[in-house]
Motif scaffolding. Structure first.
Motif, PDB file in Angstrom:
ATOM      1  N   ASP A  65      11.112  -5.879  21.604  1.00  0.00           N
ATOM      2  CA  ASP A  65      12.146  -5.024  22.170  1.00  0.00           C
ATOM      3  C   ASP A  65      11.469  -4.073  23.151  1.00  0.00           C
ATOM      4  OD1 ASP A  65      11.062  -2.906  20.679  1.00  0.00           O
ATOM      5  OD2 ASP A  65      12.574  -3.042  19.118  1.00  0.00           O
ATOM      6  N   ASP A  66      12.177  -3.088  23.655  1.00  0.00           N
ATOM      7  CA  ASP A  66      11.602  -2.233  24.685  1.00  0.00           C
ATOM      8  C   ASP A  66      10.566  -1.236  24.161  1.00  0.00           C
ATOM      9  OD1 ASP A  66      13.621  -0.950  23.332  1.00  0.00           O
ATOM     10  OD2 ASP A  66      14.345   0.186  25.055  1.00  0.00           O
ATOM     11  N   LYS A  67      10.480  -1.053  22.831  1.00  0.00           N
ATOM     12  CA  LYS A  67       9.530  -0.093  22.276  1.00  0.00           C
ATOM     13  C   LYS A  67       8.302  -0.729  21.635  1.00  0.00           C
ATOM     14  CE  LYS A  67      13.003   3.380  21.383  1.00  0.00           C
ATOM     15  NZ  LYS A  67      13.628   4.246  20.395  1.00  0.00           N
ATOM     16  N   LYS A  68       8.468  -1.925  21.057  1.00  0.00           N
ATOM     17  CA  LYS A  68       7.359  -2.526  20.311  1.00  0.00           C
ATOM     18  C   LYS A  68       7.573  -4.029  20.161  1.00  0.00           C
ATOM     19  CE  LYS A  68       9.632  -1.468  15.968  1.00  0.00           C
ATOM     20  NZ  LYS A  68      10.825  -0.961  16.566  1.00  0.00           N
ATOM     21  N   THR A  69       6.536  -4.701  19.695  1.00  0.00           N
ATOM     22  CA  THR A  69       6.613  -6.108  19.328  1.00  0.00           C
ATOM     23  C   THR A  69       6.352  -6.190  17.829  1.00  0.00           C
ATOM     24  OG1 THR A  69       5.849  -6.844  21.484  1.00  0.00           O
ATOM     25  CG2 THR A  69       5.605  -8.397  19.678  1.00  0.00           C
ATOM     26  N   VAL A  70       7.221  -6.869  17.102  1.00  0.00           N
ATOM     27  CA  VAL A  70       7.115  -6.978  15.650  1.00  0.00           C
ATOM     28  C   VAL A  70       6.591  -8.370  15.299  1.00  0.00           C
ATOM     29  CG1 VAL A  70       8.362  -6.887  13.456  1.00  0.00           C
ATOM     30  CG2 VAL A  70       9.021  -5.367  15.326  1.00  0.00           C
ATOM     31  N   LEU A  71       5.514  -8.403  14.503  1.00  0.00           N
ATOM     32  CA  LEU A  71       4.936  -9.659  14.028  1.00  0.00           C
ATOM     33  C   LEU A  71       5.215  -9.770  12.539  1.00  0.00           C
ATOM     34  CD1 LEU A  71       1.380  -9.324  15.633  1.00  0.00           C
ATOM     35  CD2 LEU A  71       3.452 -10.211  16.684  1.00  0.00           C
ATOM     36  N   GLU A  72       5.812 -10.886  12.110  1.00  0.00           N
ATOM     37  CA  GLU A  72       6.122 -11.095  10.693  1.00  0.00           C
ATOM     38  C   GLU A  72       5.372 -12.315  10.183  1.00  0.00           C
ATOM     39  OE1 GLU A  72      10.261 -11.037   9.646  1.00  0.00           O
ATOM     40  OE2 GLU A  72      10.667  -9.438  11.085  1.00  0.00           O
ATOM     41  N   PHE A  73       4.730 -12.164   9.017  1.00  0.00           N
ATOM     42  CA  PHE A  73       3.949 -13.220   8.404  1.00  0.00           C
ATOM     43  C   PHE A  73       4.405 -13.431   6.968  1.00  0.00           C
ATOM     44  CE2 PHE A  73       1.312 -11.147  11.559  1.00  0.00           C
ATOM     45  CZ  PHE A  73       0.768 -12.206  12.264  1.00  0.00           C
ATOM     46  N   GLU A  74       4.448 -14.695   6.532  1.00  0.00           N
ATOM     47  CA  GLU A  74       4.690 -15.027   5.121  1.00  0.00           C
ATOM     48  C   GLU A  74       3.362 -15.487   4.548  1.00  0.00           C
ATOM     49  OE1 GLU A  74       6.911 -18.347   2.418  1.00  0.00           O
ATOM     50  OE2 GLU A  74       8.007 -17.599   4.160  1.00  0.00           O
ATOM     51  N   VAL A  75       2.871 -14.750   3.548  1.00  0.00           N
ATOM     52  CA  VAL A  75       1.561 -14.999   2.967  1.00  0.00           C
ATOM     53  C   VAL A  75       1.611 -16.232   2.076  1.00  0.00           C
ATOM     54  CG1 VAL A  75      -0.253 -14.019   1.499  1.00  0.00           C
ATOM     55  CG2 VAL A  75       0.999 -12.556   3.094  1.00  0.00           C
ATOM     56  N   LYS A  76       0.539 -17.003   2.108  1.00  0.00           N
ATOM     57  CA  LYS A  76       0.458 -18.225   1.309  1.00  0.00           C
ATOM     58  C   LYS A  76       0.517 -17.875  -0.174  1.00  0.00           C
ATOM     59  CE  LYS A  76      -2.157 -22.491   0.971  1.00  0.00           C
ATOM     60  NZ  LYS A  76      -3.262 -23.247   1.563  1.00  0.00           N
ATOM     61  N   GLY A  77       1.362 -18.585  -0.914  1.00  0.00           N
ATOM     62  CA  GLY A  77       1.518 -18.355  -2.342  1.00  0.00           C
ATOM     63  C   GLY A  77       0.229 -18.597  -3.084  1.00  0.00           C
ATOM     64  N   GLY A  78      -0.041 -17.773  -4.083  1.00  0.00           N
ATOM     65  CA  GLY A  78      -1.256 -17.920  -4.859  1.00  0.00           C
ATOM     66  C   GLY A  78      -2.422 -17.141  -4.280  1.00  0.00           C
ATOM     67  N   THR A  79      -2.172 -16.322  -3.255  1.00  0.00           N
ATOM     68  CA  THR A  79      -3.223 -15.488  -2.685  1.00  0.00           C
ATOM     69  C   THR A  79      -3.726 -14.547  -3.769  1.00  0.00           C
ATOM     70  OG1 THR A  79      -2.213 -15.596  -0.512  1.00  0.00           O
ATOM     71  CG2 THR A  79      -3.744 -13.788  -0.885  1.00  0.00           C
ATOM     72  N   SER A  80      -5.032 -14.362  -3.811  1.00  0.00           N
ATOM     73  CA  SER A  80      -5.612 -13.561  -4.891  1.00  0.00           C
ATOM     74  C   SER A  80      -5.094 -12.129  -4.856  1.00  0.00           C
ATOM     75  CB  SER A  80      -7.134 -13.564  -4.806  1.00  0.00           C
ATOM     76  OG  SER A  80      -7.568 -12.762  -3.732  1.00  0.00           O
ATOM     77  N   GLU A  81      -5.030 -11.540  -6.010  1.00  0.00           N
ATOM     78  CA  GLU A  81      -4.560 -10.161  -6.158  1.00  0.00           C
ATOM     79  C   GLU A  81      -5.487  -9.194  -5.429  1.00  0.00           C
ATOM     80  OE1 GLU A  81      -1.726  -7.597  -7.187  1.00  0.00           O
ATOM     81  OE2 GLU A  81      -1.666  -9.688  -7.789  1.00  0.00           O
ATOM     82  N   GLU A  82      -6.800  -9.505  -5.412  1.00  0.00           N
ATOM     83  CA  GLU A  82      -7.760  -8.633  -4.730  1.00  0.00           C
ATOM     84  C   GLU A  82      -7.479  -8.592  -3.231  1.00  0.00           C
ATOM     85  OE1 GLU A  82      -9.097 -11.364  -6.630  1.00  0.00           O
ATOM     86  OE2 GLU A  82      -9.079 -10.125  -8.420  1.00  0.00           O
ATOM     87  N   SER A  83      -7.185  -9.761  -2.636  1.00  0.00           N
ATOM     88  CA  SER A  83      -6.898  -9.812  -1.207  1.00  0.00           C
ATOM     89  C   SER A  83      -5.647  -9.016  -0.882  1.00  0.00           C
ATOM     90  CB  SER A  83      -6.700 -11.257  -0.743  1.00  0.00           C
ATOM     91  OG  SER A  83      -7.868 -12.002  -0.928  1.00  0.00           O
ATOM     92  N   SER A  84      -4.606  -9.227  -1.654  1.00  0.00           N
ATOM     93  CA  SER A  84      -3.353  -8.522  -1.411  1.00  0.00           C
ATOM     94  C   SER A  84      -3.512  -7.020  -1.558  1.00  0.00           C
ATOM     95  CB  SER A  84      -2.271  -9.011  -2.365  1.00  0.00           C
ATOM     96  OG  SER A  84      -1.903 -10.317  -2.049  1.00  0.00           O
ATOM     97  N   SER A  85      -4.206  -6.587  -2.594  1.00  0.00           N
ATOM     98  CA  SER A  85      -4.354  -5.144  -2.795  1.00  0.00           C
ATOM     99  C   SER A  85      -5.286  -4.531  -1.759  1.00  0.00           C
ATOM    100  CB  SER A  85      -4.823  -4.829  -4.212  1.00  0.00           C
ATOM    101  OG  SER A  85      -6.038  -5.473  -4.482  1.00  0.00           O
ATOM    102  N   ALA A  86      -6.285  -5.275  -1.284  1.00  0.00           N
ATOM    103  CA  ALA A  86      -7.160  -4.774  -0.220  1.00  0.00           C
ATOM    104  C   ALA A  86      -6.352  -4.564   1.059  1.00  0.00           C
ATOM    105  CB  ALA A  86      -8.310  -5.748   0.023  1.00  0.00           C
TER     106      ALA A  86
END
Length: 161
Positions: A65-86
């Motif tokens: 849009d005129d103010k910003k660009t929004v990037l949306e990602f769907e994380v792969k299922g089973g991603t480790s809890e450490e990665s997500s919390s980091a």
């Protein structure tokens, strides 16, 4: 193909079905052609300051849009809890984000997601219903003597008590 951009790590959400991340890009990085080229592909995400941790995700959407660009990602299922919390620890801050394309196709990624979600929820039937097979799920079995509505005429407005 790989790109490094400066962005605001807007939010990270997780529910029983999926985990997603949203970044806002402002300034000169918005106009980079590599962003559009990576859109709708499977990528790895890395943040400066979160050493040795990367997350695999589908680059779902790029909205401008005129103010910003929004990037949306769907994380792969089973991603480790450490990665997500980091990654979560950096949510709400300005970050340097590295996005690199992986060799995995969208079909492979989505098949993995489907299997991952099936494992969480049970078997998905062709009609869209789900058969949940959870050994920890409580079951309520009412016998005729335990059922407070047993013997009540369904046409009547009178309750048993």
């Amino acid at each position: 193909m790989s790109i490094t951009i400066k962005a605001l790590f807007n939010k990270q959400t997780r529910d029983s079905k999926k985990e997603s991340m949203t970044f806002w890009v402002k300034g000169e990085d918005e106009d980079r052609e590599e962003l559009r080229a990576l859109s709708r592909s499977v990528v790895t995400l890395e943040l400066d300051g979160v050493d040795g941790v990367s997350v695999e995700a589908e680059f779902k959407k790029l909205n401008r849009d005129d103010k910003k660009t929004v990037l949306e990602f769907e994380v792969k299922g089973g991603t480790s809890e450490e990665s997500s919390s980091a990654f979560y620890s950096r949510s709400g801050t300005d970050v340097t984000l590295t996005i690199a394309k992986t060799g995995q196709s969208l079909e492979e990624f989505r098949e993995h997601q489907k299997k991952y979600r099936e494992g969480l929820r049970g078997k998905i039937n062709p009609d869209g219903t789900v058969e949940v097979e959870d050994p920890n799920q409580a079951k309520l079995d009412f016998g005729e003597e335990d059922d407070p509505m047993a013997g009540v005429d369904s046409e009547s407005d009178v309750l048993p008590y």
